[in-house]
Design an enzyme around this catalytic site. Structure first.
Site, mmCIF file in Angstrom:
data_model
loop_
_atom_site.group_PDB
_atom_site.id
_atom_site.type_symbol
_atom_site.label_atom_id
_atom_site.label_comp_id
_atom_site.label_asym_id
_atom_site.label_seq_id
_atom_site.Cartn_x
_atom_site.Cartn_y
_atom_site.Cartn_z
ATOM 1 N N GLU A 45 -23.362 51.125 36.189
ATOM 2 C CA GLU A 45 -22.345 50.117 35.891
ATOM 3 C C GLU A 45 -22.689 48.850 36.653
ATOM 4 O OE1 GLU A 45 -17.753 49.075 37.073
ATOM 5 O OE2 GLU A 45 -18.259 51.194 36.828
ATOM 6 N N ARG A 49 -19.706 40.617 38.957
ATOM 7 C CA ARG A 49 -19.283 39.970 40.197
ATOM 8 C C ARG A 49 -20.292 38.932 40.671
ATOM 9 N NH1 ARG A 49 -17.035 45.184 43.698
ATOM 10 N NH2 ARG A 49 -15.756 46.080 42.019
ATOM 11 N N LYS A 133 -10.749 55.336 34.251
ATOM 12 C CA LYS A 133 -11.201 55.055 35.606
ATOM 13 C C LYS A 133 -9.975 55.183 36.522
ATOM 14 C CE LYS A 133 -13.170 51.284 38.379
ATOM 15 N NZ LYS A 133 -13.987 50.057 38.326
#
Length: 214
Positions: A45, A49, A133
């Site tokens: 993943e 960011r 998640k």
């Protein structure tokens, strides 16, 4: 179970740990992905960011065919679309908004939405999501909370992320409602910055040897 949930199951059950990473360049992303694959981890993943995230996803998809590359920290429909166009095989959001869910409905790329409370989990069930998640895992109750959720919402399966490490990972993987965990410890910033790909391969090999109960 929805088709998206079935596709997420295939992706997330392929390894016990999904590395959650931030990279500073496409080249760094490719090298990191290759190091992880060498250690037996074939799903990653890449979080949005850093400014390089989308290009890194595109490069990993194009240059590391053995790695299933997803995009994380998706907060807006625009980010969802950018990640989809870059070739992401799955998309992860820390929570769920109406706008992000709407973007997911119009996409062939499965969404792994974040949830933290029973109310959020119930809402996701009503939206047809059975694979979630659990974030931020340690800060909101950890493995103990997930264990208490299992008999109440048996249809749900989770990928806990946030504060998960080799110290507590087995607590999560021992739960029947946990498919895998998300972890940043497989790609420590110091090793990535130093280009210590052999060291990352060793961390990946250790993580790949873990077993999930689900």
């Amino acid at each position: 179970m929805s088709q998206d949930s079935k596709r997420l199951l295939q992706i997330l059950t392929a390894q016990p740990v999904v590395p959650v990473v931030a990279v500073e360049s496409a080249g760094e992303g490719v090298s990191l992905a290759r190091a992880l694959v060498a250690g037996g981890i074939r799903c990653i993943e890449v979080t949005l960011r850093t400014p390089a995230a989308i290009e890194a996803i595109r490069a990993i998809v194009g240059e590391v065919p053995d790695m299933v590359c997803g995009a994380g920290t998706i907060l807006t429909p625009k980010q969802f679309t950018e990640a989809e166009k870059a070739g992401s095989k799955f998309i992860v959001s820390p929570g769920a908004t109406v706008e992000v869910l709407d973007a997911a409905r119009g996409s062939d790329v499965p969404l792994l939405p974040g949830s933290a409370t029973p109310s959020e989990m119930m809402a996701m069930l009503q939206e047809g999501y059975e694979v979630l998640k659990f974030f931020p895992a340690e800060q909101i109750g950890g493995a103990a909370l997930l264990k208490s959720i299992a008999p109440v919402m048996p249809a749900l399966k989770f990928c806990p992320t946030g504060g998960v490490s080799m110290k507590n990972v087995k607590d999560y993987l021992s739960l029947l409602n946990v498919l895998c965990v998300g972890g940043s410890w497989l790609a420590p910033k110091d090793k990535v910055a130093a280009g210590d790909w052999a060291g990352i391969t060793e961390l990946a090999r250790e993580a790949a040897g873990l077993k999930a109960a689900a």
